[in-house]
Design an enzyme around this catalytic site. Structure first.
Site, short mmCIF file in Angstrom:
data_model
loop_
_atom_site.label_atom_id
_atom_site.label_comp_id
_atom_site.label_asym_id
_atom_site.label_seq_id
_atom_site.Cartn_x
_atom_site.Cartn_y
_atom_site.Cartn_z
N LYS A 71 0.82 -1.22 0.00
CA LYS A 71 0.00 0.00 0.00
C LYS A 71 0.85 1.27 0.00
O LYS A 71 0.57 2.20 -0.76
CB LYS A 71 -0.94 -0.03 1.22
CG LYS A 71 -1.86 1.17 1.34
CD LYS A 71 -3.08 0.89 2.20
CE LYS A 71 -2.77 0.19 3.47
NZ LYS A 71 -2.03 1.00 4.46
N THR A 73 3.84 1.53 -1.13
CA THR A 73 4.49 1.57 -2.44
C THR A 73 3.56 2.22 -3.47
O THR A 73 3.98 3.09 -4.25
CB THR A 73 4.87 0.14 -2.90
OG1 THR A 73 5.69 -0.44 -1.88
CG2 THR A 73 5.60 0.14 -4.21
N ARG A 94 2.85 8.04 7.07
CA ARG A 94 3.13 7.81 8.49
C ARG A 94 4.62 7.51 8.70
O ARG A 94 5.28 7.05 7.79
CB ARG A 94 2.31 6.62 9.00
CG ARG A 94 0.83 6.89 9.02
CD ARG A 94 0.05 5.65 9.38
NE ARG A 94 0.18 4.62 8.36
CZ ARG A 94 -0.16 3.35 8.54
NH1 ARG A 94 -0.64 2.95 9.69
NH2 ARG A 94 -0.02 2.47 7.57
N LYS A 105 7.11 -6.71 10.12
CA LYS A 105 6.57 -5.91 9.02
C LYS A 105 7.66 -5.23 8.18
O LYS A 105 7.50 -4.99 7.00
CB LYS A 105 5.61 -4.85 9.61
CG LYS A 105 4.80 -4.10 8.56
CD LYS A 105 3.75 -3.23 9.26
CE LYS A 105 2.90 -2.47 8.27
NZ LYS A 105 3.60 -1.37 7.61
N ALA A 273 -2.88 1.08 13.26
CA ALA A 273 -4.25 1.14 12.74
C ALA A 273 -5.14 0.04 13.32
O ALA A 273 -6.36 0.17 13.34
CB ALA A 273 -4.24 1.04 11.23
N PHE A 301 -3.86 -0.54 6.94
CA PHE A 301 -4.57 -1.78 6.63
C PHE A 301 -5.73 -1.53 5.66
O PHE A 301 -5.62 -0.71 4.76
CB PHE A 301 -5.00 -2.48 7.92
CG PHE A 301 -3.86 -2.79 8.85
CD1 PHE A 301 -2.74 -3.48 8.38
CD2 PHE A 301 -3.85 -2.37 10.17
CE1 PHE A 301 -1.66 -3.76 9.22
CE2 PHE A 301 -2.78 -2.65 11.01
CZ PHE A 301 -1.69 -3.35 10.53
N PHE A 381 2.57 -8.06 -9.10
CA PHE A 381 3.68 -8.86 -8.56
C PHE A 381 4.16 -9.83 -9.63
O PHE A 381 3.40 -10.21 -10.53
CB PHE A 381 3.24 -9.62 -7.30
CG PHE A 381 3.27 -8.79 -6.05
CD1 PHE A 381 4.33 -8.87 -5.16
CD2 PHE A 381 2.24 -7.91 -5.77
CE1 PHE A 381 4.37 -8.08 -4.01
CE2 PHE A 381 2.26 -7.12 -4.62
CZ PHE A 381 3.33 -7.21 -3.74
N TRP A 409 6.22 -0.51 -8.34
CA TRP A 409 7.38 -1.14 -7.69
C TRP A 409 8.51 -1.29 -8.70
O TRP A 409 9.66 -0.99 -8.42
CB TRP A 409 6.99 -2.52 -7.12
CG TRP A 409 8.07 -3.15 -6.30
CD1 TRP A 409 8.26 -3.02 -4.95
CD2 TRP A 409 9.14 -3.99 -6.76
NE1 TRP A 409 9.37 -3.72 -4.55
CE2 TRP A 409 9.93 -4.32 -5.65
CE3 TRP A 409 9.51 -4.48 -8.01
CZ2 TRP A 409 11.06 -5.14 -5.73
CZ3 TRP A 409 10.64 -5.29 -8.11
CH2 TRP A 409 11.40 -5.62 -6.97
#
Length: 555
Positions: A71, A73, A94, A105, A273, A301, A381, A409
């Site tokens: 997210k 990215t 953030r 993470k 979150a 999230f 991906f 990406w």
């Protein structure tokens, strides 16, 4: 596709001096405070004469999976795409917490060719903000315990001190502790505990205050505990709001950095979150709105957690309406929601995508409930197949949902041009933004509304403890606050294992915690922890530092 790590890509990038980035953003020279060559803080007092005019684009996601959705990215890549289209844009993100960075993470600066830089410094001690928040939180703990030790003029019941200490690290051993042992000279013994810094109410206040005056007022409203006759005790009663605000006077200035492509980025504040409200600071978002026509920001999230809180807590306090919402989806996540386990994601399985799309559908409908048209971003991906991607594109088309395949990406801003164009078409058409609930509803009704309309659940059960806390909330007149749900991010239910889009389930509220400084009531569900633990093999095992002082193994 690049085989370089995010850290390698970041190290190969050429950064511009922060003064150049500030100039590009339209920040006057006297408002920029450099922290080294490539970072700075913005003195918002020097921008008071500017209007907040920028339109806010919120990036959210479907229910995340351990496979990762990217997210941040997409958020960075979308901002770079707007930059390539010559739109005046800023991205507002953030700040990473060291707990997740060293835990499971990883960092929070995006990935591949869609990153904010310098990623090493943003992921480690970034301009000292989280340390300042930790210090302010723990100074308050020290002031509370000292007050009790020095005669307890306020009649604080040490069994009912609600304020916990914090640490910016995942450390399960500290969840419950006893302090003050060792005899009369060492304090008054009582039970205590530690939360992670990003779960601190100081962090929530930091992110929900409009300026330093507002920050001080909100800190003074914190309820730290109760007296022996069950009356709330606040920071204002302890008379330390000035000192706590003083600790935060530099941290409250938003941090300015840049993306790989030189798009100005504000990175500031970062509440969890699944525990707190999961959005960067109002000050950073509104500063970006003063400087840019488009502000791309994210919430934590999926739409059920971060986006709902963005709409009902942050946007309400900040005084703006989001103008567009992007929902990040991945083929991998859709397959997991369709029943495929993590080890089998590389195998083509259109049927699983078909089954899992119900999860995305619910997130799309959630955003529509807020009166804003969503745009789906399929974050590409390497193992996605043409058939799997085509199924999602066709499904969106059949359901009249805007969609774009996004390759930020691998390609940076260029890979987000199609997404940016879809978002621009929404920005150029009027939206009918509305909050999900009115503040004059009861706490029970607010929670029921969220559970039924956003989660797709049937009803809510309250534990005996939560029912007692509801009475305290009503007796003290706190029931006009919004609700901040603390729930697993992996499921619409309070059970992390239930994937897809379940219906006909109940949510149990085990505890309600009034955050009278932040101005919301936290409703804790399931086994949500306010102090996470480290996994069996933390990310820290792969980290090191080279002889030249540069980081190894950050991601």
């Amino acid at each position: 596709m690049s085989h370089l790590s995010d850290l390698d890509i970041a190290k190969q990038s050429t950064l511009k001096p922060i003064s150049e980035i500030a100039e590009k953003a339209g920040i006057p020279n006297e408002a920029i405070e450099p922290y080294g060559h490539f970072k700075g803080k913005v003195n918002i007092n020097k921008l008071e004469n500017l209007d907040s005019k920028g339109k806010v684009v919120l990036v959210t996601a479907l229910s995340p999976t351990p496979a990762g959705e990217g997210k941040s990215t997409v958020t960075v890549g979308l901002a770079d795409a707007f930059n390539q289209l010559n739109e005046k844009v800023m991205v507002a993100l953030r700040e990473p917490s060291l707990g997740p960075v060293f835990g499971m993470k990883g960092g929070a600066t995006g990935g591949g060719y869609a990153q904010v830089l310098p990623m090493e410094e943003i992921n480690l001690h970034f301009n000292g903000d989280l340390h300042a928040i930790t210090t302010a939180n723990n100074a308050l703990s020290a002031f509370i315990d000292n007050h009790i030790y020095q005669g307890n003029e306020l009649n604080i019941d040490s069994r009912r001190v609600e304020w916990k200490r914090v640490l910016d690290m995942n450390d399960r051993e500290l969840r419950q502790v006893v302090v003050g042992l060792g005899g009369p000279g060492r304090g008054v013994p009582r039970e205590d505990g530690f939360d992670i810094t990003v779960a601190s109410e100081i962090m929530a206040i930091f992110c929900l205050s409009n300026n330093i005056k507002d920050l001080k007022e909100n800190i003074s409203n914190i309820t730290i505990g109760y007296t022996f006759d069950r009356k709330p005790v606040t920071v204002r009663d302890l008379k330390v709001e000035g000192a706590l605000t003083l600790i935060l006077k530099e941290a409250i200035k938003p941090n300015i950095v840049q993306t790989i492509e030189g798009t100005p980025a504000l990175v500031h504040g970062g509440p969890f979150a699944n525990i707190a409200h999961g959005c960067n600071s109002i000050i950073a978002t509104n500063t970006a709105r003063k400087l840019a026509d488009i502000v791309v920001t994210e919430s934590g999230f999926g739409s059920d957690l971060g986006a709902e809180k963005f709409m009902d807590i942050k946007a309400r306090k900040a005084g703006f309406d989001p103008s567009a919402v992007v929902i990040v989806a991945t083929i991998r996540a859709l397959k997991m929601h369709g029943g495929v386990n993590k080890d089998s994601l590389k195998t083509e399985d259109v049927e699983a995508v078909k089954k899992g799309i119900v999860n995305l559908e619910r997130h799309v409908n959630n955003i529509k409930q807020f009166g804003v048209e969503p745009v789906v971003a399929i974050n590409a991906f390497i193992h996605d197949t043409d058939k799997e991607v085509q199924f999602v594109l066709d499904w969106c088309k059949e359901n009249d949902i805007k969609v774009a395949l996004t390759e930020v990406w691998e390609k940076g801003g260029k890979g987000g041009i199609d997404l940016a164009k879809e978002v621009l078409s929404v920005l150029n058409s009027p939206q009918q933004f509305k909050h999900l609930y009115d503040l004059d509803l009861s706490i029970e009704d607010k929670i029921n509304t969220i559970v039924q309309k956003v989660y797709g659940g049937k009803s809510v059960n309250f534990s005996d403890k939560a029912l007692k806390q509801l009475k305290t909330i009503k007796d003290n007149g706190w029931d006009n606050y919004p609700v901040c749900m603390a729930k697993t991010q992996y499921s619409f239910t309070d059970d992390a294992k239930v994937l897809g889009a379940p219906t006909d389930f109940n949510i149990t509220i085990r505890e309600l915690s009034p955050r009278t400084g932040a101005g919301f009531i936290v409703a804790l569900t399931g086994d949500i922890m306010t102090m996470p633990g480290l996994p069996k093999k933390p990310a820290a095992l792969n980290m090191d530092v080279a002889e030249d002082g540069s980081a190894i193994g950050l991601f």
